[in-house]
Each structure stands twice: as structure tokens, then as C-alpha cells.
Scaffold this active site. Structure first.
Site, PDB file in Angstrom:
ATOM      1  N   CYS A 163       0.823  -1.216   0.000  1.00 37.39           N
ATOM      2  CA  CYS A 163       0.000   0.000   0.000  1.00 37.39           C
ATOM      3  C   CYS A 163       0.856   1.264   0.000  1.00 37.39           C
ATOM      4  O   CYS A 163       0.694   2.149  -0.836  1.00 37.39           O
ATOM      5  CB  CYS A 163      -0.922  -0.036   1.221  1.00 37.39           C
ATOM      6  SG  CYS A 163      -1.754   1.508   1.540  1.00 37.39           S
ATOM      7  N   CYS A 168      -1.615   1.723  -3.027  1.00 37.74           N
ATOM      8  CA  CYS A 168      -2.601   2.790  -2.802  1.00 37.74           C
ATOM      9  C   CYS A 168      -1.987   4.196  -2.796  1.00 37.74           C
ATOM     10  O   CYS A 168      -2.499   5.105  -3.461  1.00 37.74           O
ATOM     11  CB  CYS A 168      -3.299   2.600  -1.463  1.00 37.74           C
ATOM     12  SG  CYS A 168      -3.485   0.895  -0.929  1.00 37.74           S
ATOM     13  N   LYS A 171      -0.163   5.361  -6.058  1.00 37.84           N
ATOM     14  CA  LYS A 171      -1.205   5.335  -7.094  1.00 37.84           C
ATOM     15  C   LYS A 171      -2.146   6.533  -6.959  1.00 37.84           C
ATOM     16  O   LYS A 171      -2.413   7.269  -7.904  1.00 37.84           O
ATOM     17  CB  LYS A 171      -1.968   4.004  -6.979  1.00 37.84           C
ATOM     18  CG  LYS A 171      -3.072   3.745  -7.980  1.00 37.84           C
ATOM     19  CD  LYS A 171      -4.397   4.357  -7.625  1.00 37.84           C
ATOM     20  CE  LYS A 171      -4.939   4.021  -6.286  1.00 37.84           C
ATOM     21  NZ  LYS A 171      -5.396   2.658  -6.153  1.00 37.84           N
ATOM     22  N   TYR A 310      -8.361  -3.497 -11.694  1.00 35.03           N
ATOM     23  CA  TYR A 310      -7.991  -2.332 -10.881  1.00 35.03           C
ATOM     24  C   TYR A 310      -6.644  -1.713 -11.309  1.00 35.03           C
ATOM     25  O   TYR A 310      -6.564  -0.568 -11.696  1.00 35.03           O
ATOM     26  CB  TYR A 310      -7.738  -2.781  -9.444  1.00 35.03           C
ATOM     27  CG  TYR A 310      -8.812  -2.768  -8.419  1.00 35.03           C
ATOM     28  CD1 TYR A 310      -9.173  -1.607  -7.760  1.00 35.03           C
ATOM     29  CD2 TYR A 310      -9.414  -3.957  -8.014  1.00 35.03           C
ATOM     30  CE1 TYR A 310     -10.100  -1.630  -6.719  1.00 35.03           C
ATOM     31  CE2 TYR A 310     -10.345  -3.989  -6.983  1.00 35.03           C
ATOM     32  CZ  TYR A 310     -10.682  -2.827  -6.330  1.00 35.03           C
ATOM     33  OH  TYR A 310     -11.576  -2.854  -5.311  1.00 35.03           O
ATOM     34  N   GLU A 314      -6.296   1.739 -13.444  1.00 35.50           N
ATOM     35  CA  GLU A 314      -5.868   2.914 -12.670  1.00 35.50           C
ATOM     36  C   GLU A 314      -4.559   3.482 -13.230  1.00 35.50           C
ATOM     37  O   GLU A 314      -4.419   4.698 -13.400  1.00 35.50           O
ATOM     38  CB  GLU A 314      -5.683   2.546 -11.193  1.00 35.50           C
ATOM     39  CG  GLU A 314      -7.004   2.274 -10.493  1.00 35.50           C
ATOM     40  CD  GLU A 314      -6.844   1.977  -9.010  1.00 35.50           C
ATOM     41  OE1 GLU A 314      -7.826   2.154  -8.280  1.00 35.50           O
ATOM     42  OE2 GLU A 314      -5.753   1.568  -8.573  1.00 35.50           O
ATOM     43  N   HIS A 582     -26.918  19.803  -1.063  1.00 37.44           N
ATOM     44  CA  HIS A 582     -26.938  20.426  -2.378  1.00 37.44           C
ATOM     45  C   HIS A 582     -25.891  21.528  -2.460  1.00 37.44           C
ATOM     46  O   HIS A 582     -25.709  22.243  -1.478  1.00 37.44           O
ATOM     47  CB  HIS A 582     -28.342  21.012  -2.625  1.00 37.44           C
ATOM     48  CG  HIS A 582     -28.520  21.502  -4.026  1.00 37.44           C
ATOM     49  ND1 HIS A 582     -28.553  20.646  -5.106  1.00 37.44           N
ATOM     50  CD2 HIS A 582     -28.682  22.753  -4.512  1.00 37.44           C
ATOM     51  CE1 HIS A 582     -28.722  21.357  -6.214  1.00 37.44           C
ATOM     52  NE2 HIS A 582     -28.800  22.640  -5.873  1.00 37.44           N
ATOM     53  N   GLU A 587     -25.846  13.576  -3.504  1.00 31.55           N
ATOM     54  CA  GLU A 587     -27.293  13.764  -3.310  1.00 31.55           C
ATOM     55  C   GLU A 587     -28.098  13.034  -4.386  1.00 31.55           C
ATOM     56  O   GLU A 587     -29.283  12.784  -4.212  1.00 31.55           O
ATOM     57  CB  GLU A 587     -27.655  15.250  -3.286  1.00 31.55           C
ATOM     58  CG  GLU A 587     -27.526  15.941  -4.633  1.00 31.55           C
ATOM     59  CD  GLU A 587     -28.036  17.386  -4.621  1.00 31.55           C
ATOM     60  OE1 GLU A 587     -29.059  17.654  -3.974  1.00 31.55           O
ATOM     61  OE2 GLU A 587     -27.382  18.238  -5.255  1.00 31.55           O
TER      62      GLU A 587
END
Ligand code: FAD
Ligand code: NAP
Length: 610
Positions: A163, A168, A171, A310, A314, A582, A587
Site C-alpha cells: 500500500c 494505494c 497510485k 484495478y 488505474e 446540495h 445527493e
């Protein structure tokens, strides 16, 4: 029988020795003329315990046994005594164990051997770090071993696992670099003025900044272990016995520089995975994987990415986002296992932004256009549907075709841990226990579990608490939210539409969906009707939300909150009853009205009169 000098011969001998040790209460590796061996055998005779003596001067490959025993126990001399699977040692050790009563307890199987550590964790990545720190915080004596085997190109890195170093973190930072390029282009529409017409990107500056951040994290991780009094060794761990490992320190030149042996009452395996190669000519010689990409000193240039999950999408996404010419070679589908409707939308968006997709092709070979001139590669690929063969020229070929569990070279057979021979993965109980009661496993090496950092961390922390704090909670592997950081990010939680249909039947699910354009996209006038929200509900269970899918900006941030709601049993009525914030993208989930089964058009049209 293969000769013991080669790898398979050594493995075979090691298994033979373990089979002996496991099948007999007492095993003595001995030499018939050795007085110390005679003494030890006499002791067991006195104790009226049957022992299996292997006379190394009588067996055909006696010296090889002694070399293997040295590797397994750190002891080459005879006698070499094992009782009930535990290595006792030589003559003096056995006599001392008898005097102290340890031998009798070992023989009766009730001995609590004094181990060096309460817990040894193998692997200092997401799961291993979390588990070891938690166990140490609970007062346990803990050791962590972490060693990174360099890639075929020689790339290596520090503490923290995939990671932090090659996953992660780099990346997401490189994804951010690409997103800033888009933002810089949008900025003009919002009134920002830049000197020139074009915005350019400098790979070396990005790479250096990202790598500096990683090195800081390596330091922080190390400091955290010191602070928690966890013993950390930068060494490769290999089981020599069920309760004992050998820690092998390896020099920068790749030579074994030191070996030490350590015992523990409990072990946690958290060794993660490494990128898989294709096994075609030229792959290891000329290609890179994600393990190299984030540390690459030069800009990759025109890049072919092989794979479509993935990692592939990515990386392809951010490379294209910083202005590179990128092609993705896809064997079958995009993002296998994910909702295919959304996966295809991810791909179409990438295509519209310049990424080429070479569908239904697999690579056959990779070669240098000119021998000895790296950076100019020719890739030959064949169609999966016909005999057609295509060739392409690239500066870099990035292989991203999945990852292999790091479980094959750590002596798991010596510990008796069962591994799936097909993929090297380990099956565990719902408490992360392997088939060996004192050995646990977590993170990416687990069979059938999510390969994600927060999953490994959660499993590691909870395991330590169950082991040492009497707590009960187990890691819940269901409804794990995740995000694919492609240019248009894709967040999901729960089931894909395909899986939901398979599990519940088409008639028993209802899919609500909507296309939308974030307010931020309107002024720069881009990506209309590309963002998408979708929930899949179980009609038989109060329209409970069993699948959540979001395609749009900040997908991780949006999906995290809905992940919590799904853990709490979110229903469609509760979504409808929630007041939105909003103007946001999230939403959109509070106003989902159109069902997919209605077949209604969900594209957002400009208001009439515009
Ligand atoms: P790892 O973190 O891989 O750690 C294992 C460690 O053990 C390594 O340091 C290894 O070198 C060491 N080791 C192995 N064998 C031995 C041995 N015998 N002795 C000593 N040490 C050993 N997950 C997310 O949640 N979000 C993301 O955005 C994300 N992006 C990713 C991007 C990429 C390119 C990749 C490759 C992965 C990504 N992941 C992401 C997945 C995530 O990185 C992993 O799920 C996670 O790191 C797994 O943790 P782990 O503890 O199981 O193993
Ligand atoms: P993966 O999910 O196993 O996907 C492998 C990809 O390679 C698939 O597209 C597969 O195609 C393709 N492939 C396999 N063999 C091939 C071959 N011989 N030729 C051509 N293509 C081939 O692997 P991954 O992308 O490396 O991801 C590994 C794990 O890391 C994931 O499960 C994920 O949990 C984790 N990860 C997470 C994140 C995140 O959270 N954002 C990011 C990256 C990685 P087929 O579909 O045809 O089999």
C-alpha cells in the site's frame, strides 16, 4: 527420487524429515558410533519411550540430512532431537530438558515451552503492521519481519508493504497529478489565466515528490514500531519448525549476510502478493509492473498496459491523464467481478479521453526493436477470437495481469500450513486461523477475501484484540466498500447487478439508476451524462440496498458514507427519506426514481427552451 542437490531434491528431503518428525513422538538424528547419541538413546530407553533413531552414517544421503537439519534448526551436530514436533537440540540440551522436567512435559504434550516471543508477524505491510502494533500495545512481546524481494529490474523499497510503497499511496498521488491536469484545463473556463497555451507535466518532479513522501512514511512506520517496542528485523522469514523461524538477512548484492532463529507461541502470516508475469518471451527482461512504475526514474512514454482490472485501468488512467499515449490490452472484460454496466462506462470514458483499448487480445512476445536499446519495444499479440496477430511499438510495457500470493518460499510445509496449490492462497476460519492452531493469516494471501488495505488492517487489529484482550469481534468481509481510481472514479459496495441477479433472480431485484452531470463540469462544458448512480434493491427484503454503484468525482469520499449506511441495513425508503446535500454528486442517491426495468431514458437533457 530427485538428487538432493537441486531445489526439488532439497524440498523433497525437507518434507521427508518433517514427515518423520510429525509421525513420531521422538526422533533422534544420530550416528551409530557417536557416544553422545548413545547417551541420548539410553535416556529415552530409561524413560521407556520409544524413539525413532535415524542413523545418518547408515542412510544413503546422511550428509544432505545434516545440511538440511542445519537449515531447519541451526544445528548440524548429532544427536539432533525432536519431541512431539518440537526441536529439543543436542545431547546437553536433552539432558538439561530432562533435568528441568521440560522433556517430560514435552513427552506428555503438556509442556508450555518458553518461546522468544508471544507473537511473530511475518510481513510488515498493512495487515502485519496493524496486528503487531495492536498486540504490542496489549503488552505482548512481538517481532515483525519484513523483507522486499527486489523486482527483476532491481526495484526495491522500505517498510510498510504494498500500500505505502507500490500501491494505494503512490497510485492515488499519481491519480491526483492527473486530476490536477484536468482541473488546470477546467480552470481557464473559471477565469484562471496561465502564461502559455499548454500545461505540461514533468514525470521526474512528480516521481521525486511522491517517492519523498513514501520515504517519510517508511520512517514513520519504523518509528511507530520502535515506540510500541516491537522488535523489527529487515529479514526474510522462513519456518523451520511449527514454532520456529529462520530470519535471513540479505545484503544489497543479494547474498545471505546473516541467519538468526526465533521462536514464538503464535504466528501471523501477512506476506501479501507480488505482481504476476506472463511467462512469455521478453516479459521479465523488457517489461515493468506496478512494483517498478511508481519508482521509475524516467517518464514511461508511449505505454502499453496489459490487463484490465484495478491496477491496469488505474495506471492507464493516470498515465493518460499526465499526457502519455496509452493503450490497454484487454483479454476479456474490464474490471472482472465489478458491475459490468459501470465497468463499460469507465472504459468508454477513458476511450473518449484518449486511451486506446485493444480488446480481446493477449500478448505473445515482447522484444527490443534494437538489441540493447531499452525503451523501444515491439509487442506481438494475438486475438483471442481468431488467428489474427497484431504488432505495436511502445516505450514501456506495463504488465498488470494479477498478483501471486507470497507463500511459496517461506517453509510453510515445515509448519504444516496448508496452501492452495493452484494459487498459493491460504484458507482461514472466520477468526483468520489456518489449519495449524497457533498460526493465523490475513490480508492479500487469504483465499476468497478482499485484497484491500483497510480489510488487512481491520483483520490484523481485531485478531490481536481477540488473541490478547479477550475481545470477540471478527473482521466482517461483507459489504466492503471500494473505489477504483480511474479518471472517472468508480465507487461500489455490495453486489454487482450480475451477481445480484444470479443470487436473487431478475424478478426479485429492482435497479434504480440515473445519469448526471456534476455542477463542476458544467462551466468547462465537459463529460455530460457520464456520471452515473445506481442502487440494486432486494424486493423480497423491504427493498434493502444490496448493491451501490457510483461513477463520478470523489467516489471514495461518496462511497464511504453509503458503505456505513449499508452496514446498518439501508433500504430504498431510507435513501428516499434522506435529505440530500446540495449541490453535490452524492445527493443523486437520494432522488433515484427511474427503474432500469422501465427502460426509460436516463440521460439528462437541457431544460426546454435552452
Ligand atoms: P502487503 O502490504 O503486501 O505486505 C506484505 C509484506 O510482507 C511486504 O512488505 C512483503 O515484502 C513482505 N514479505 C513477504 N514475504 C515475506 C517473508 N517471507 N519474510 C518477510 N517479509 C515478507 N488497496 C486499497 O485499499 N486501496 C487502493 O487504492 C489500493 N491500490 C492499490 C494499487 C496497487 C498498484 C496495488 C498493487 C494494490 C493496491 N491496493 C489497494 C491493495 C493493497 O495494497 C493490499 O490489499 C494491501 O497492501 C495488502 O496488505 P497485506 O498486509 O496483506 O500485504
Ligand atoms: P486482478 O483483479 O486479478 O485482475 C487481473 C487482470 O489481468 C484481469 O483483467 C485479467 O483478465 C488480466 N489477465 C490475467 N491474466 C492475463 C493474461 N495472461 N493475459 C492478459 N490479461 C490477463 O488483478 P489486479 O488488477 O492486479 O488487482 C489485484 C488486487 O489488488 C485487486 O483484487 C484489488 O483488491 C487490489 N487493488 C485495489 C485497488 C483499489 O482499491 N483501488 C487498486 C488496485 C488493486 P481476465 O478478466 O480476462 O481474467
Amino acid at each position: 527420487m530427485p538428487p538432493v542437490g537441486n531445489d526439488s531434491g532439497r524440498k523433497e528431503l525437507e518434507s521427508r524429515i518433517w514427515a518423520l518428525i510429525n509421525a513420531n513422538t521422538v526422533v533422534i538424528f544420530s550416528k551409530s558410533h557417536c557416544p553422545y547419541c548413545v547417551k541420548v538413546k539410553g535416556l529415552f530407553k530409561e524413560l521407556e519411550v520409544e524413539c525413532n533413531a535415524v542413523e545418518l552414517d547408515h542412510v544413503q544421503d546422511g550428509p544432505a540430512y545434516q545440511d538440511m537439519l542445519l537449515e531447519m534448526t541451526g544445528q548440524k551436530t548429532v544427536p539432533n532431537v525432536f519431541v512431539n514436533g518440537t526441536h529439543v537440540g543436542g545431547c546437553d540440551d536433552t539432558m538439561r530438558a530432562h533435568k528441568d522436567g521440560v522433556l517430560e512435559r514435552l513427552l506428555s504434550g503438556t509442556d508450555k515451552v518458553a518461546y522468544d516471543y508471544d507473537l511473530i508477524v511475518i510481513g510488515g505491510g498493512s495487515g502485519g503492521m496493524a496486528c503487531s502494533k495492536e498486540a504490542a500495545a496489549l503488552g505482548k512481546k512481538v517481532m515483525v519481519l519484513d523483507y522486499v524481494v527486489p523486482t527483476p529490474r532491481g526495484t526495491t523499497w522500505g517498510l510498510g508493504g504494498t500500500c505505502v510503497n507500490v500501491g494505494c499511496i503512490p497510485k492515488k498521488l499519481m491519480h491526483q497529478a492527473a486530476a490536477l491536469g484536468t482541473a488546470a484545463r477546467d480552470a481557464r473556463a473559471f477565469g484562471w489565466e496561465f502564461g502559455g497555451d499548454t500545461v505540461t507535466h514533468n514525470w521526474a518532479s512528480m516521481r521525486e515528490a511522491v517517492n519523498d513522501h513514501i520515504k517519510e512514511l517508511n520512517f514513520i512506520y519504523r518509528a511507530a514500531l520502535t515506540e510500541k517496542k516491537v522488535d523489527y528485523i529487515n529479514a526474510y522469514a522462513e519456518f523451520t519448525e511449527p514454532h520456529k523461524i529462520k530470519a535471513v538477512k540479505i545484503s544489497k548484492q543479494g547474498k545471505v549476510s546473516k541467519e538468526t532463529f526465533h521462536t514464538a507461541a503464535t504466528f501471523v502470516l501477512a506476506t501479501g502478493q507480488r505482481p504476476r508475469y506472463l511467462g512469455i518471451p521478453g516479459d521479465k527482461e523488457h517489461c515493468i509492473t506496478s512494483d517498478d512504475l511508481f519508482w521509475l526514474p524516467h517518464c514511461p512514454g508511449k505505454t502499453l498496459v496489459i490487463g484490465a482490472s484495478y491496477v491496469a485501468l488505474e495506471c492507464a488512467g493516470f498515465l493518460a491523464g499526465i499526457g502519455l499515449d496509452v493503450t490497454v490490452m484487454v483479454r476479456s472484460v474490464l474490471l472482472r467481478g465489478f458491475d459490468q454496466d459501470v465497468a463499460e462506462r469507465v472504459g468508454r470514458h477513458m476511450e473518449e479521453h484518449g486511451v486506446r483499448f485493444l480488446r480481446r487480445h493477449v500478448p505473445v512476445k515482447v522484444e527490443e526493436l534494437e538489441a540493447g536499446a531499452p525503451g523501444r519495444l515491439r509487442v506481438t499479440a494475438r486475438s483471442t477470437e481468431s488467428d489474427a496477430v497484431v504488432e505495436g511499438e511502445y516505450n514501456t510495457v506495463l504488465i498488470a495481469v494479477g498478483r501471486d500470493a507470497c507463500t511459496d518460499k517461506m517453509g510453510l510445509e515445515a509448519a504444516g500450513v496448508e496452501v492452495n496449490p493452484e494459487n498459493g492462497k491460504i484458507s482461514v476460519s472466520d477468526e483468520e486461523r489456518t489449519n495449524v492452531p497457533h498460526i493465523y493469516a490475513l490480508g492479500d494471501i487469504l483465499e476468497g477475501k478482499w485484497e484491500l488495505t483497510p480489510v488487512a488492517i481491520q483483520a490484523g487489529k481485531l485478531l490481536a484484540r481477540r488473541l490478547y484482550a479477550g475481545s470477540a469481534p471478527k473482521c466482517d468481509y461483507v459489504n466492503v466498500p471500494t473505489t477504483v481510481f480511474t479518471p472517472l472514479e468508480y465507487g461500489s459496495c455490495g453486489l454487482s447487478e450480475e451477481r445480484a441477479t444470479e443470487l436473487y433472480g431478475q424478478d426479485n431485484i429492482e435497479v434504480f439508476h440515473k445519469l448526471f452531470s456534476p455542477l463542476e463540469f458544467t462551466v468547462p462544458n465537459r463529460d455530460k451524462n457520464k456520471c452515473y448512480s445506481k442502487v440494486i434493491c432486494n424486493k423480497l427484503d423491504e427493498y434493502r440496498v444490496i448493491g451501490f454503484h457510483y461513477l463520478g468525482p470523489n467516489a471514495g469520499e461518496v462511497t464511504q458514507g453509503f458503505g456505513v449506511a449499508m452496514k446498518c441495513g439501508l433500504t430504498k425508503a431510507q435513501l428516499d427519506g434522506t435529505i440530500g446535500i446540495h449541490p453535490t454528486c452524492a445527493e443523486e442517491f437520494t432522488t433515484l426514481e427511474t427503474t432500469k426495468s422501465s427502460g426509460e431514458d436516463i440521460a439528462v437533457r437541457p431544460p426546454k427552451g435552452c
